[in-house]
Design a protein around this motif. Sequence first.
Motif, PDB file in Angstrom:
ATOM      1  N   ALA A 251     -73.723  18.560 -62.168  1.00 14.30           N
ATOM      2  CA  ALA A 251     -72.698  19.950 -62.025  1.00 14.30           C
ATOM      3  C   ALA A 251     -73.252  19.997 -63.516  1.00 14.30           C
ATOM      4  O   ALA A 251     -72.609  20.981 -63.738  1.00 14.30           O
ATOM      5  CB  ALA A 251     -71.448  19.098 -61.436  1.00 14.30           C
TER       6      ALA A 251
ATOM      7  N   ARG B 281     -72.030  23.760 -64.492  1.00 15.73           N
ATOM      8  CA  ARG B 281     -70.236  23.938 -64.032  1.00 15.73           C
ATOM      9  C   ARG B 281     -69.342  23.067 -65.155  1.00 15.73           C
ATOM     10  O   ARG B 281     -68.250  22.937 -64.224  1.00 15.73           O
ATOM     11  CB  ARG B 281     -70.544  23.707 -62.197  1.00 15.73           C
ATOM     12  CG  ARG B 281     -71.364  24.709 -62.123  1.00 15.73           C
ATOM     13  CD  ARG B 281     -71.194  24.491 -60.608  1.00 15.73           C
ATOM     14  NE  ARG B 281     -71.704  23.326 -59.726  1.00 15.73           N
ATOM     15  CZ  ARG B 281     -73.091  22.331 -59.473  1.00 15.73           C
ATOM     16  NH1 ARG B 281     -74.109  23.686 -59.363  1.00 15.73           N
ATOM     17  NH2 ARG B 281     -73.220  22.243 -58.891  1.00 15.73           N
TER      18      ARG B 281
ATOM     19  N   LYS C 164     -66.198  23.868 -62.853  1.00 16.28           N
ATOM     20  CA  LYS C 164     -66.004  25.209 -62.634  1.00 16.28           C
ATOM     21  C   LYS C 164     -66.613  24.549 -60.387  1.00 16.28           C
ATOM     22  O   LYS C 164     -67.659  23.882 -60.417  1.00 16.28           O
ATOM     23  CB  LYS C 164     -67.294  26.244 -62.236  1.00 16.28           C
ATOM     24  CG  LYS C 164     -67.030  26.906 -64.033  1.00 16.28           C
ATOM     25  CD  LYS C 164     -67.885  27.989 -64.426  1.00 16.28           C
ATOM     26  CE  LYS C 164     -67.007  27.935 -65.773  1.00 16.28           C
ATOM     27  NZ  LYS C 164     -68.699  28.294 -66.123  1.00 16.28           N
ATOM     28  N   LYS C 165     -65.475  25.276 -59.855  1.00 18.89           N
ATOM     29  CA  LYS C 165     -65.118  25.008 -58.164  1.00 18.89           C
ATOM     30  C   LYS C 165     -65.292  25.627 -57.651  1.00 18.89           C
ATOM     31  O   LYS C 165     -64.091  26.130 -57.152  1.00 18.89           O
ATOM     32  CB  LYS C 165     -64.581  23.618 -57.730  1.00 18.89           C
ATOM     33  CG  LYS C 165     -65.232  21.990 -58.408  1.00 18.89           C
ATOM     34  CD  LYS C 165     -64.624  21.220 -57.669  1.00 18.89           C
ATOM     35  CE  LYS C 165     -64.712  19.772 -57.739  1.00 18.89           C
ATOM     36  NZ  LYS C 165     -64.391  18.469 -56.972  1.00 18.89           N
TER      37      LYS C 165
ATOM     38  N   THR D 134     -61.382  27.263 -61.029  1.00 17.00           N
ATOM     39  CA  THR D 134     -62.003  26.558 -62.132  1.00 17.00           C
ATOM     40  C   THR D 134     -61.186  25.651 -62.749  1.00 17.00           C
ATOM     41  O   THR D 134     -59.643  26.476 -63.102  1.00 17.00           O
ATOM     42  CB  THR D 134     -62.247  27.296 -63.726  1.00 17.00           C
ATOM     43  OG1 THR D 134     -63.321  28.105 -63.591  1.00 17.00           O
ATOM     44  CG2 THR D 134     -62.658  26.131 -64.849  1.00 17.00           C
TER      45      THR D 134
END
Length: 148
Positions: free
Chosen positions: A26, A31, A54-55, A59
Motif C-alpha cells: 500500500a 495509498r 486509501k482503501k 480514505t
Amino acid sequence: MADTARIDKWLWASRIFKTRSIAADACKNGRVTIAGVNVKPSRPLKVGEVVDVKKPPITYSFRVLKCIEQRVGAKLVPEIYENVTDPKQYELLEMSRISGFVNRARGTGRPTKKDRRAMESFVEPALFGFFDDDDDDMFDEDEMIIDN
C-alpha cells in the motif's frame, strides 16, 4: 516505547492491514500518505502525525497516539491511534454499499440476472430489428444461413 516506528510495521501492528506485506505494498503504490505526501514503507512515523490510508472507495485518517512495531490485540487499538476520518467519507462508503454491485470489474464472476437481462435488452433490438418485413424480395428465409 519507541519514539518512532516504520510506517509499514505500524500499519500492520495497529491492525489497519492484515499483513505487513500488504501494508508495504500500500505504501509503495501510493495509498498511504502523511501530510499529503506519499510515503515509503521504511519512513519513520512519529507520535501526533496523521496517516491517510486509501482503501477504496474512501480514505481513512488516523492520528498516531503510540509508535509500535509489535502487533497488539484488537482491544488495545484505541490506545494506538485515533480515527479522525471525515464523516463525509463514511457517507460515501454507505452510498457505495447501497448502490450495490454496480461497478463489477470485467472477469470477476458470472453476470447477475440483472446484468444478463440488460445485455439481452441491448442486443435484441440490434439483431432482430435489422430485418424488416418490407425487404422480403431481397432476403429469402430459406436461403439465410446463420453461423454460431
